[in-house]
Design a protein around this motif. Structure first.
Motif, short mmCIF file in Angstrom:
data_model
loop_
_atom_site.label_atom_id
_atom_site.label_comp_id
_atom_site.label_asym_id
_atom_site.label_seq_id
_atom_site.Cartn_x
_atom_site.Cartn_y
_atom_site.Cartn_z
N ARG A 1 0.84 -1.21 0.00
CA ARG A 1 0.00 0.00 0.00
C ARG A 1 0.87 1.25 0.00
O ARG A 1 1.75 1.41 0.85
N GLY A 2 0.60 2.11 -0.97
CA GLY A 2 1.29 3.39 -1.06
C GLY A 2 0.30 4.53 -1.03
O GLY A 2 -0.65 4.52 -0.23
N ARG A 3 0.48 5.46 -1.96
CA ARG A 3 -0.43 6.60 -2.05
C ARG A 3 -0.56 6.95 -3.53
O ARG A 3 0.43 7.23 -4.22
N GLY A 4 -1.77 6.89 -4.03
CA GLY A 4 -1.99 7.09 -5.45
C GLY A 4 -1.77 8.53 -5.88
O GLY A 4 -1.64 9.46 -5.06
N GLY A 5 -1.72 8.71 -7.18
CA GLY A 5 -1.54 10.04 -7.73
C GLY A 5 -1.53 10.01 -9.24
O GLY A 5 -1.82 8.98 -9.88
N HIS A 6 -1.17 11.15 -9.85
CA HIS A 6 -1.13 11.24 -11.31
C HIS A 6 0.18 10.64 -11.84
O HIS A 6 1.25 10.87 -11.28
N GLY A 7 0.06 9.91 -12.92
CA GLY A 7 1.23 9.26 -13.48
C GLY A 7 2.31 10.22 -13.93
O GLY A 7 3.48 9.85 -14.05
N SER A 8 1.94 11.46 -14.19
CA SER A 8 2.92 12.45 -14.64
C SER A 8 3.75 13.02 -13.51
O SER A 8 4.78 13.65 -13.75
N SER A 9 3.32 12.77 -12.26
CA SER A 9 4.00 13.38 -11.10
C SER A 9 4.22 12.34 -10.01
O SER A 9 3.65 12.43 -8.91
N PRO A 10 5.03 11.32 -10.28
CA PRO A 10 5.22 10.27 -9.28
C PRO A 10 5.83 10.76 -7.98
O PRO A 10 5.64 10.13 -6.94
N HIS A 11 6.53 11.91 -8.03
CA HIS A 11 7.15 12.42 -6.80
C HIS A 11 6.12 12.94 -5.81
O HIS A 11 6.43 13.12 -4.62
N LEU A 12 4.90 13.17 -6.28
CA LEU A 12 3.83 13.62 -5.39
C LEU A 12 3.01 12.46 -4.84
O LEU A 12 2.10 12.68 -4.04
N ALA A 13 3.31 11.26 -5.29
CA ALA A 13 2.61 10.06 -4.82
C ALA A 13 3.60 9.14 -4.12
O ALA A 13 4.76 9.50 -3.91
N LEU A 14 3.13 7.98 -3.76
CA LEU A 14 4.00 6.94 -3.19
C LEU A 14 3.65 5.66 -3.95
O LEU A 14 2.70 4.96 -3.62
N ASP A 15 4.40 5.41 -5.01
CA ASP A 15 4.04 4.40 -5.99
C ASP A 15 4.33 2.98 -5.48
O ASP A 15 5.49 2.61 -5.27
N PRO A 16 3.28 2.14 -5.30
CA PRO A 16 3.50 0.79 -4.79
C PRO A 16 3.99 -0.19 -5.85
O PRO A 16 4.48 -1.28 -5.51
N VAL A 17 3.87 0.16 -7.13
CA VAL A 17 4.20 -0.80 -8.19
C VAL A 17 5.68 -1.15 -8.22
O VAL A 17 6.04 -2.34 -8.23
N PRO A 18 6.60 -0.18 -8.25
CA PRO A 18 8.02 -0.56 -8.24
C PRO A 18 8.41 -1.35 -7.00
O PRO A 18 9.23 -2.27 -7.09
N ALA A 19 7.83 -0.99 -5.85
CA ALA A 19 8.16 -1.72 -4.63
C ALA A 19 7.69 -3.17 -4.73
O ALA A 19 8.40 -4.11 -4.32
N ALA A 20 6.48 -3.37 -5.27
CA ALA A 20 5.96 -4.73 -5.41
C ALA A 20 6.80 -5.52 -6.41
O ALA A 20 7.10 -6.71 -6.20
N CYS A 21 7.22 -4.86 -7.51
CA CYS A 21 8.08 -5.54 -8.48
C CYS A 21 9.41 -5.94 -7.86
O CYS A 21 9.92 -7.05 -8.10
N GLU A 22 9.97 -5.05 -7.07
CA GLU A 22 11.23 -5.35 -6.41
C GLU A 22 11.07 -6.50 -5.43
O GLU A 22 11.96 -7.35 -5.29
N ALA A 23 9.93 -6.55 -4.74
CA ALA A 23 9.68 -7.65 -3.80
C ALA A 23 9.62 -8.98 -4.53
O ALA A 23 10.13 -10.00 -4.05
N VAL A 24 8.99 -8.99 -5.72
CA VAL A 24 8.92 -10.23 -6.51
C VAL A 24 10.32 -10.71 -6.87
O VAL A 24 10.65 -11.89 -6.72
#
Length: 404
Positions: free
Chosen positions: A202-225
């Motif tokens: 679980r992170g924090r969603g946001g606009h794809g154009s501004s990942p620095h304003l969100a907390l993107d769970p996708v890269p973390a989940a990929c790294e965990a895999v």
């Protein structure tokens, strides 16, 4: 009567059952049922056993059938088991007796197991007076993830004859890997334990154009895999292996939105109780560590599945000898290693000595190494092996009872 003559007569009797066994198997194949509630399948089993001198008990929490045959001479009790349930697979093999139930198929050969155990019951009933003890026939729903073996144990299948069975046996057909009619087994682990790891990042969603304003769970989940795969190769002995396979990964709804969470699930296989305990602990630790490093909230849950199926050394040797004597030396092969599939026969094998055997049912003319394997929508099983399967189960029961 010598053992050779006895086994020859058993095979001859089994051959006489061929038409009925094929008819039963194909009827089961046409109308498969999934899970623990198999009313039609149970009705077919009961009809096939009708008229035999059996004490029959029906399951309460599942559509199981337990039948006890009491021999004419005193002795221990042994158990023979068959699983009844099908898989949620849409059949595409094109057989004339293909499944008529949309989205359901006997893709793992349990229809053959059921017919073979009915055949064994008939063979042993014909020899009731010669049996030195009792035989428990265990017709079990819910092997494909339903935990049916544990439920039947809870309902008393191991003590159905009035005493704890001295041994348990089962066989499993394969649509590939083994030539038709060949038998394979081994002492020790033969099938893996299977558990499920479910992870939510679980992170924090946001606009794809501004990942620095969100907390993107996708890269973390990929790294965990990826970290789980490194864990497998660097934390576990290659000679006591584990397998971790991520089968589902879900995140997001559209390409320009960072989702609030990413979820994935993995199957976790192991071949010893020690490795099983360690791998689930290590897997949870790894994914939590990755998530924390990225500032994510992590939920990692392990759902226990089936234990390692371990063949008792004495019973495995006895089963191998029985197969060789019944079918011929050239039709038995010892497996060099276990397979990573799992089986809830392992539940029984934890409680009583047991042996689990593989029986090739690859159709004639097919290459066992390229044919569609179990669980495939195109899997085909040659039911010509049914008389030998029934005879082998019956021979195991007779031989074990004679051992006392």
């Amino acid at each position: 009567m010598s053992a050779a003559v006895h086994l020859s007569a058993l095979r001859e009797s089994a051959e006489g059952l061929r038409p009925g066994l094929l008819e039963l198997r194909r009827a089961l194949h046409r109308e498969p049922e999934i899970g623990l509630d198999l009313p039609l399948t149970r009705a077919r089993v009961l009809a096939a056993l009708e008229g035999l001198p059996l004490e029959v008990t029906l399951g309460e929490k599942l559509s199981s059938v337990t039948a006890v045959l009491r021999g004419g001479r005193p002795g221990p009790a042994v158990l023979l088991r068959a699983d009844l349930d099908a898989l949620p697979v849409q059949e595409t093999a094109g057989l004339p007796y293909a499944s008529q139930v949309p989205g359901a198929m006997h893709a793992c050969g349990h229809d053959l197991h059921t017919a073979a155990l009915v055949g064994a019951a008939r063979l042993l009933a014909e020899r009731q007076g010669e049996l030195a003890g009792s035989v428990v026939f265990m017709f079990q729903p819910g092997e494909e993830g339903g935990g049916g073996a544990a439920l039947m144990v809870d309902e008393g299948v191991l003590d159905a004859a009035g005493e704890r069975v001295a041994a348990a046996y089962a066989l499993h057909v394969g649509a590939a890997l083994l030539p038709g009619g060949w038998v394979a087994s081994r002492p020790g682990p033969i099938m893996a334990a299977s558990d499920t790891l479910r992870v939510t990042v679980r992170g924090r969603g946001g606009h794809g154009s501004s990942p620095h304003l969100a907390l993107d769970p996708v890269p973390a989940a990929c790294e965990a895999v990826l970290a789980l795969q490194t864990m497998v190769t660097r934390r576990f002995d290659a000679f006591d292996p584990v397998v971790v396979t991520v089968g589902t990964f879900h995140a997001g709804t559209v390409e320009n939105v960072i989702p609030d969470e990413a979820v994935f699930a993995a199957t976790v296989r192991s071949f010893s109780p020690e490795a099983r305990g360690r791998v689930v602990e290590e897997a949870v630790r790894v994914v939590r560590g990755v998530g924390e490093a990225h500032g994510m909230e992590i939920t990692a849950v392990v759902e226990p599945g089936y234990p390692v199926t371990v063949n008792d050394a004495v019973e495995a040797a006895f089963a191998a000898d029985t197969a060789r004597q019944l079918l011929g030396e050239d039709r038995y092969v010892e497996m060099p290693r276990p397979v990573a599939g799992s089986e809830d026969f392992g539940v029984l094998a934890q409680l009583v000595p047991g042996a689990y055997l593989m029986l090739g049912a690859c159709p004639p003319g097919r290459d066992p190494f390229t044919a569609a394997y179990n669980h495939s929508a195109q899997a085909e099983f040659d039911d010509a092996v049914l008389p030998d399967a029934a005879a082998l189960l019956a021979a195991l029961a007779i031989g074990r009872l004679e051992r006392g």
